[in-house]
Design an enzyme around this catalytic site. Sequence first.
Site, short mmCIF file in Angstrom:
data_model
loop_
_atom_site.label_atom_id
_atom_site.label_comp_id
_atom_site.label_asym_id
_atom_site.label_seq_id
_atom_site.Cartn_x
_atom_site.Cartn_y
_atom_site.Cartn_z
N CYS A 246 20.05 -8.83 25.82
CA CYS A 246 19.71 -8.21 24.53
C CYS A 246 18.78 -7.02 24.75
O CYS A 246 19.18 -6.02 25.33
CB CYS A 246 19.16 -9.25 23.57
SG CYS A 246 19.21 -8.69 21.86
N GLU B 46 20.52 -17.79 26.98
CA GLU B 46 19.37 -18.71 26.99
C GLU B 46 19.21 -19.43 25.66
O GLU B 46 18.45 -20.40 25.56
CB GLU B 46 18.09 -17.93 27.36
CG GLU B 46 17.39 -17.18 26.24
CD GLU B 46 18.11 -15.90 25.79
OE1 GLU B 46 19.26 -15.67 26.20
OE2 GLU B 46 17.50 -15.16 24.98
N HIS C 162 23.05 -13.93 23.95
CA HIS C 162 21.89 -14.68 24.46
C HIS C 162 22.29 -16.00 25.11
O HIS C 162 22.26 -17.05 24.45
CB HIS C 162 20.95 -15.02 23.29
CG HIS C 162 20.16 -13.86 22.78
ND1 HIS C 162 18.95 -13.49 23.31
CD2 HIS C 162 20.42 -12.98 21.78
CE1 HIS C 162 18.48 -12.43 22.66
NE2 HIS C 162 19.36 -12.10 21.73
#
Lengths: 82, 229
Positions: B86, B205, B203
């Site tokens: 990002c 994560e 994302h």
Amino acid sequence: MYKAKVYITLRKSILDPKGKATLHALHSLGYNSIQEARIGKYIELNVEAANEDEANQLVKEASEKLLANMVMEDFTFELEKI
Amino acid sequence: MNFGVLVFPGSNCDHDAYHAAAHILGADTKFIWHKDTDLGNSDVIIVPGGFSYGDYLRSGAIAKYSPVMKSVIDFANKGGLVIGICNGMQILTEAQLVPGAMLHNEQLRFTCKQTYIKTKSNKTAFTSGLSVNEVLQIPIAHGEGNYFIDEDGLKSLQDNDQIIFTYCDSDGLETPEANPNGTLLNIAGVSNKQGNVLAMMPHPERAVEKQLGSDDGLKIFESILSFAR
């Protein structure tokens, strides 16, 4: 001391969605003769330099390095002795 | 395998990245402050999401000249693994560790939602555990994720297998409807030529546990681990 006025715009070949949205708003206000709107950035710098050539070189370098992203933006600037 | 997670003023996914690496993967992980230049014993650097330096000027533009990024650029040029997520992708494109630039989303809105992405290449460390065309469900959250590169640059990306992820539907079709931001050819992630630097807008994560809606992101972190072994 010089004042540099740096103008940064998206490259002509790149669609500018903010400009496009603004153009739509202008048209809805009846300003149909306005053909294009492109939105950029305006940055003022006060530069300490011995002469105009030196100021010119410095502003060009700073613009290429940081102020504009040369992949997607173009810049121009004006210098004025202050 | 040691992970280093960069922390800029305005980073807000640094703890998510730390959680994924340290708690889910169980890897030795530490934060690295933007003013530090010592990456310690890191084998992988995560450049996390957020709004580094308030996204002033352009997203990622100020961060690229931070002290820590000088070290990260050296580290990457020596073959070290770097993944930018990002805002991390925005920083890596600004630093030209990967080619191209990030434009505002075509719809001019910050868009936060689940997306599907398709694995286009598994030659990088980050995708080594995935198969080509494998579809992952990974969320996005960004306002400037519209990837741009000129025609010559695009050809070079394609010739060198540097397009790593594209947005697709749940069946893996790269449709215009699956494109969340107007990005060129549905591109969601690109690598450098050598494949040791990956920049992606989604994302992973945020998708490492089933209770988060998807644990597909874990496959990217696990790829990194198994690649190093």
